[in-house]
Design an enzyme around this catalytic site. Structure first.
Site, mmCIF file in Angstrom:
data_model
loop_
_atom_site.group_PDB
_atom_site.id
_atom_site.type_symbol
_atom_site.label_atom_id
_atom_site.label_comp_id
_atom_site.label_asym_id
_atom_site.label_seq_id
_atom_site.Cartn_x
_atom_site.Cartn_y
_atom_site.Cartn_z
ATOM 1 N N GLU A 69 0.832 -1.194 0.000
ATOM 2 C CA GLU A 69 0.000 0.000 0.000
ATOM 3 C C GLU A 69 0.872 1.252 0.000
ATOM 4 O O GLU A 69 2.032 1.221 0.431
ATOM 5 C CB GLU A 69 -0.910 0.001 1.227
ATOM 6 C CG GLU A 69 -1.920 -1.126 1.250
ATOM 7 C CD GLU A 69 -2.851 -1.052 2.448
ATOM 8 O OE1 GLU A 69 -2.817 -0.023 3.163
ATOM 9 O OE2 GLU A 69 -3.608 -2.015 2.667
ATOM 10 N N GLU A 88 -8.674 1.400 -4.685
ATOM 11 C CA GLU A 88 -9.749 1.008 -3.773
ATOM 12 C C GLU A 88 -10.500 2.208 -3.223
ATOM 13 O O GLU A 88 -9.915 3.198 -2.796
ATOM 14 C CB GLU A 88 -9.197 0.203 -2.593
ATOM 15 C CG GLU A 88 -10.282 -0.186 -1.597
ATOM 16 C CD GLU A 88 -9.827 -1.129 -0.512
ATOM 17 O OE1 GLU A 88 -10.659 -1.504 0.358
ATOM 18 O OE2 GLU A 88 -8.637 -1.505 -0.517
#
Length: 286
Positions: A134, A201
């Site tokens: 991430e 996302e």
């Protein structure tokens, strides 16, 4: 031909069986940019990997296992060892899909060197083809460091669950112009650093579409847009194993209801002594 360990579903035992190794590769996934949409689901166990593998291009061993498998409140407590154990299981249970393993919180952020040590250990332990990390612009140097040393990286921008404490929750990202611009910059930086694909996302749809069109690697949406180059969901969510799921999940089946009904039937047969019957017991030899 090569031998991989899979579960023989007729016996539920792990046995070595011969399987053609037609596993998709990182370059093959990257070439799908702008082509047929890529299909990705999470998997944490051998049996689930076996069931998903024929239908997916990629299997993600997500750190979401912290919540789905272990009942943890977030992904933060997940460890490298937990990811390695489940990653190895998914690799053993598949032979077609590209397997990617999430790098858990705290295993890669400190420096590119830390990330390389963690990621190389993960690939050795699991046999997976790639890792996912991430983060945006701040992680670009690390992504470049790993890819230049032979470790394929999938990026992840927008709503990043490992940063839930900093973000203040799991709400959609990109509603303000400032945040939208930051997400675009993050995605472009990770793609330019060499990521072979990018998970986008929980962002508002116009931002997801703009980002997808502005990078040269596949953008995999989750709560983003059908215009992304592919989609990913937590398998247990789309199968309906949980009562509550995020807004962006479509339940394709009610597996929780099916399991509950099956267990209710089993319990009834046990209590009535209808199970086990003659078909499930052993008679003495004559």
């Amino acid at each position: 031909m090569s031998t991989t360990y899979t579960i023989d579903s007729s016996t539920s035992r792990a046995t070595p069986v011969s399987a053609p190794m037609k596993r998709l590769t990182v370059p093959a996934i990257r070439k799908r940019k702008g082509g047929d949409p890529l299909v990705m689901l999470t998997a944490y166990t051998v049996r689930m990997a076996q069931l998903l593998d024929p239908h997916c291009d990629m299997l993600l061993v997500g750190d979401s296992l912290g919540q789905v498998v272990y009942g943890l409140p977030s992904t933060i407590p997940v460890t490298l060892e937990m990811m390695a154990a489940h990653g190895a299981a998914v690799v053993r249970g598949s032979y077609h899909s590209l397997v990617i393993v999430d790098m858990p919180f705290g295993s890669y952020e400190a420096s590119p060197q830390q990330a390389f040590e963690s990621a190389s250990w993960m690939l050795k332990q699991t046999g997976a083809a790639a890792v996912k990390m991430e983060g945006g612009t701040a992680m670009a140097e690390t992504v470049r460091f790993l890819t230049e040393r032979g470790i394929p990286v999938m990026g992840h921008v927008g709503l990043t669950p490992q940063a839930v404490n900093a973000l203040g929750g799991y709400g959609a990202r990109g509603r303000s112009q400032e945040e939208a611009s930051a997400i675009i910059d993050d995605g472009r930086a990770i793609a330019a650093a060499g990521a072979f694909a990018l998970v986008v996302e929980g962002v508002v749809e116009p931002i997801a579409i703009e980002l997808t069109r502005s990078i040269d690697c596949p953008a995999i949406g989750i709560g983003a847009s059908a215009q992304c180059d592919g989609q990913v969901l937590v398998a247990e969510d789309m199968l309906g194993l949980f009562e509550r799921t995020p807004r962006f999940v479509k339940k394709f089946e009610d597996m929780a209801g099916r399991i509950s009904a099956a267990v209710e039937a089993y319990a009834g047969d046990v209590r009535s002594r209808a199970f086990p019957g003659s078909e499930q017991t052993y008679a003495p030899k004559n």
